[in-house]
Scaffold this motif. Structure first.
Motif: not given
Length: 310
Positions: A99-110, A149-155
């Protein structure tokens, strides 16, 4: 009786007492082991159930903020970064999706700085540390070009031992295979109305064999519908009397610095939307589509406070 008490217990009596004590200890140990095994099984099931629900909560939050800007007619599709793409993946003993999409509510670390828009990818790969699949998540800035195309670089690995990670879609142009491709003809520049997310983790049976655990399903509504950054037909300028409220221009000007510091794609989208907005007041009783689009984009701006525009 006094003579027998003076000589103590006979060997037979001692053996009988030891035998009875052994039986009691054996039964007590078996009961304890059964209780301990039952507690362990319940704890493992509870932990897996909690992990599945946490995963669904994370995915739901980002899916709810999915954003799609439609391509302008005649534009090169390879230079349009907005997409919603989902494709099933089949493995030997497990089912997965990408699943690949653009979101305006991405999760982020504290304490991490807020991000206005991000390209988020969820997908599964064969697990290297357990049974089944590993569920991965990757976050990237919105690219300048289409990145299908997905490239898992920093998954980031969200879960191991995944038995099922499946998606179902409702909306126009739904494919029989259950996938979704906003770059294709059937679903061009479209978002699904709802997404059903299914997750199941592998468990171990009492005999020691792996088997798929309980399947959890979450239906996610995607409220932000696709829009175009084009001029709307307007019947004239709206009244500048906002009855003490904020005008559109004044609201946007308050966050000029945040717009300049935002990602180039978001800043350009906000400026384009503002240029197409004919409404004078931020809180128009019947806002135009252009103002609705501007509000959505401003909502994804780091540091934006909607209360300042009341």
């Amino acid at each position: 009786m006094r003579a027998r008490a003076a000589h103590g217990f006979t060997l037979l009596e001692v053996l009988v007492a030891i035998f009875i004590m052994s039986l009691v200890i054996t039964f007590a140990f078996q009961a304890y082991r059964g209780i301990a095994e039952a507690f362990t099984r319940v704890s493992e099931v509870t932990s897996r159930d909690r992990a599945a629900r946490v995963l669904l909560d994370r995915i739901e939050r980002e899916l709810t903020g999915a954003v799609m800007v439609q391509r302008e007619e005649g534009a090169d599709p390879l230079t349009h970064p907005y997409l919603f793409f989902a494709e099933p993946r089949t493995y030997d003993d497990s089912n997965g999706f990408e699943l690949r999409f653009i979101t305006q509510t991405p999760l982020r670390s504290p304490f991490a700085p807020p991000v206005a828009l991000a390209l988020v990818t969820y997908g599964v790969v064969q697990s290297q540390n357990g049974t089944g699949l590993a569920l991965l998540r990757q976050e990237e800035p919105v690219p300048a070009f289409l990145a299908k195309q997905v490239e898992w670089t920093n998954a980031q690995t969200l879960a191991e031992n995944v038995a099922i990670f499946e998606l179902g879609f409702a909306g126009e142009g739904v494919q029989p295979t259950g996938g979704w491709d906003s770059t294709g003809v059937a679903q061009l520049d479209a978002l699904p109305e709802t997404v059903d997310v299914s997750i199941s983790l592998w468990e171990t049976s009492p005999e020691g064999h792996p088997w798929p655990g309980k399947q959890f399903v979450r239906r996610v509504q995607i409220p932000v519908r696709p829009f175009r950054l084009v001029a709307d037909d307007a019947s004239g300028e709206a009244s500048a009397d906002c009855r003490g409220g904020t005008t559109v221009a004044a609201c946007v000007s308050q966050f000029a610095n945040q717009i300049r510091e935002a990602s180039p794609s978001l800043a350009a989208a906000i400026n384009d939307a503002l240029s197409q907005t004919r409404d004078a007041c931020w809180n128009e009783p019947q806002p135009s589509e252009a103002l609705d689009r501007l509000k959505v984009l401003m909502g994804g701006l780091p540091g934006f406070d909607a209360s300042a525009c009341q």
